[in-house]
Enzyme design. Structure first.
Site, PDB file in Angstrom:
ATOM      1  N   LYS A  73       8.638  15.523  10.767  1.00 13.45           N
ATOM      2  CA  LYS A  73       8.810  14.720   9.284  1.00 13.45           C
ATOM      3  C   LYS A  73       8.640  13.823   9.659  1.00 13.45           C
ATOM      4  O   LYS A  73       8.586  12.630  10.886  1.00 13.45           O
ATOM      5  CB  LYS A  73      10.515  15.179   9.500  1.00 13.45           C
ATOM      6  CG  LYS A  73      10.756  13.679   8.223  1.00 13.45           C
ATOM      7  CD  LYS A  73      12.495  13.515   8.159  1.00 13.45           C
ATOM      8  CE  LYS A  73      12.565  12.969   6.962  1.00 13.45           C
ATOM      9  NZ  LYS A  73      14.013  12.609   7.008  1.00 13.45           N
TER      10      LYS A  73
HETATM   11  P1  FBP Z   1      15.556   9.439   3.062  1.00 13.76           P
HETATM   12  O1  FBP Z   1      14.795  10.168   2.167  1.00 13.76           O
HETATM   13  O2  FBP Z   1      17.019   9.060   2.533  1.00 13.76           O
HETATM   14  O3  FBP Z   1      14.721   8.047   3.315  1.00 13.76           O
HETATM   15  O4  FBP Z   1      16.279   9.612   3.899  1.00 13.76           O
HETATM   16  C1  FBP Z   1      15.175  10.265   5.402  1.00 13.76           C
HETATM   17  C2  FBP Z   1      15.489  10.185   6.474  1.00 13.76           C
HETATM   18  O5  FBP Z   1      14.678  10.498   7.648  1.00 13.76           O
HETATM   19  C3  FBP Z   1      16.469  10.435   6.906  1.00 13.76           C
HETATM   20  O6  FBP Z   1      17.069  11.369   7.614  1.00 13.76           O
HETATM   21  C4  FBP Z   1      17.579   8.867   7.770  1.00 13.76           C
HETATM   22  O7  FBP Z   1      18.893   8.609   7.516  1.00 13.76           O
HETATM   23  C5  FBP Z   1      17.052   7.623   7.088  1.00 13.76           C
HETATM   24  O8  FBP Z   1      15.551   8.812   6.134  1.00 13.76           O
HETATM   25  C6  FBP Z   1      16.629   6.698   8.172  1.00 13.76           C
HETATM   26  O9  FBP Z   1      15.511   5.612   7.394  1.00 13.76           O
HETATM   27  P2  FBP Z   1      15.478   4.874   8.153  1.00 13.76           P
HETATM   28  O10 FBP Z   1      15.501   4.867   9.912  1.00 13.76           O
HETATM   29  O11 FBP Z   1      14.128   4.054   7.687  1.00 13.76           O
HETATM   30  O12 FBP Z   1      16.610   2.935   7.620  1.00 13.76           O
END
Ligand code: FBP
Length: 313
Positions: A212
């Site tokens: 991911k």
């Molecule tokens: P979102 O679709 O809300 O961006 O979620 C994806 C994700 O990977 C979550 O699993 C994680 O909490 C978040 O993004 C972390 O985003 P960042 O570290 O950029 O704040």
């Protein structure tokens, strides 16, 4: 083969599973489960609902916009109603809802997490759950975040190596969130195309089955890479071109690579981005805030629209 003995695994799913043929049957079965659930079942594409933002960003930032999302059961309902392939969450949140929806949707247990109460330029998530927890919850995979670029990266890689070994021994799949960040990476550089491609490659090298990453921009961060992108004329102008390059960087398309949704934005922006990612060969999306921060009906519609984009690509 007589018709009663025919395999029920669609050709595309079989093809994808063949990339992982050195894994044991438990891992293969769990990867198949991920690809055979929800609206996109059988297409080789996936849309996953991840909810670890309560831990990562805090409760109000995550759930105040749509307070029903404070309830762990709501998040399961949303993933189910929207026809997602899977639901991913940390141990506490997942355990608090799993009993009500036993076995109804494939689960990915996030086994490490970090909070944002302590701002670290070089982040490192704590291990917050185990492979055994994942097995007890009936999960089909563990999820783990690495931060390539952080001074703590080697510790995270080593921990992931151990968790991956244990997960595979137990027949679980491994999903790696690969987010480059650290003192030598600029803010824009975190989503630069060379950095995202590198993050995808590292996750693949560490044995991730599903990778991911964030959608990339046309920035090329590393000086040494800038020269190569120019000399080799690597097309990076559009999101589709960049995504194609990211997928190529994860073993030439022989790993499942999915893309995160990011901060809350309008439907149009989310769908435009999904179109670019899907056109570049992305295997799907993992959409958190853009799903659970919307009212239920809107969230379900948006997730279904995203699924439709991937189905048609
Ligand atoms: P979102 O679709 O809300 O961006 O979620 C994806 C994700 O990977 C979550 O699993 C994680 O909490 C978040 O993004 C972390 O985003 P960042 O570290 O950029 O704040």
């Amino acid at each position: 083969m007589s018709s009663t003995q025919e395999s029920h695994t669609p050709t595309r799913v079989k093809e994808i599973l063949s990339w992982y043929r050195t894994e044991n049957l438990g891992v293969i079965t769990n990867l198949r489960r991920l690809m055979m659930h929800g609206s996109l079942a059988g297409t080789g594409k996936m849309v996953i609902l991840p909810v670890d933002q309560g831990f990562e960003h805090g409760p109000a930032r995550s759930f105040a916009k749509n307070p029903v999302a404070y309830d762990p059961r709501y998040l399961f309902q949303l993933a189910l109603e929207a026809g997602c392939n899977a639901y991913a969450a940390p141990l506490g949140l997942m355990s608090a809802g799993a009993g009500d929806y036993m076995g109804e949707i494939p689960l990915i247990l996030k086994v490490n997490n970090s909070d944002s109460l302590f701002k670290d330029q070089n982040p490192c998530s704590a291990i917050t759950a185990s492979v055994r927890d994942a097995l007890e919850l009936g999960a089909c995979a563990v999820g783990y975040t690495i931060y390539p670029g952080s001074t703590a990266r080697n510790e995270m890689y080593s921990d992931l190596r151990e968790i991956t070994r244990e997960a595979k021994d137990c027949g679980l799949a491994v999903v790696v969130w690969s987010y480059a960040r650290g003192q030598d990476i600029s803010k824009d550089g975190e989503t630069a195309v060379d950095v995202i491609a590198y993050a995808a490659q590292i996750a693949a090298q560490l044995g991730a089955h599903v990778i991911k990453v964030k959608p990339s921009t046309a920035v090329v961060e590393q000086e040494a890479a800038q020269k190569v992108y120019k000399e080799q004329n690597i097309p990076i102008a559009t999101l589709a071109e960049r995504t194609k390059h990211i997928i190529q960087s994860a073993f030439n398309g022989r790993r499942i690579v999915i893309f995160s949704g990011g901060e809350a934005k309008g439907d149009e922006a989310v769908l435009e981005e999904a179109k670019g990612l899907a056109a570049g060969g992305g295997f799907g999306a993992i959409v958190g805030r853009n799903a659970f921060q919307r009212p239920r009906e809107q969230a379900v519609k948006l997730l279904k629209d995203i699924q439709e984009i991937y189905r048609r690509a």
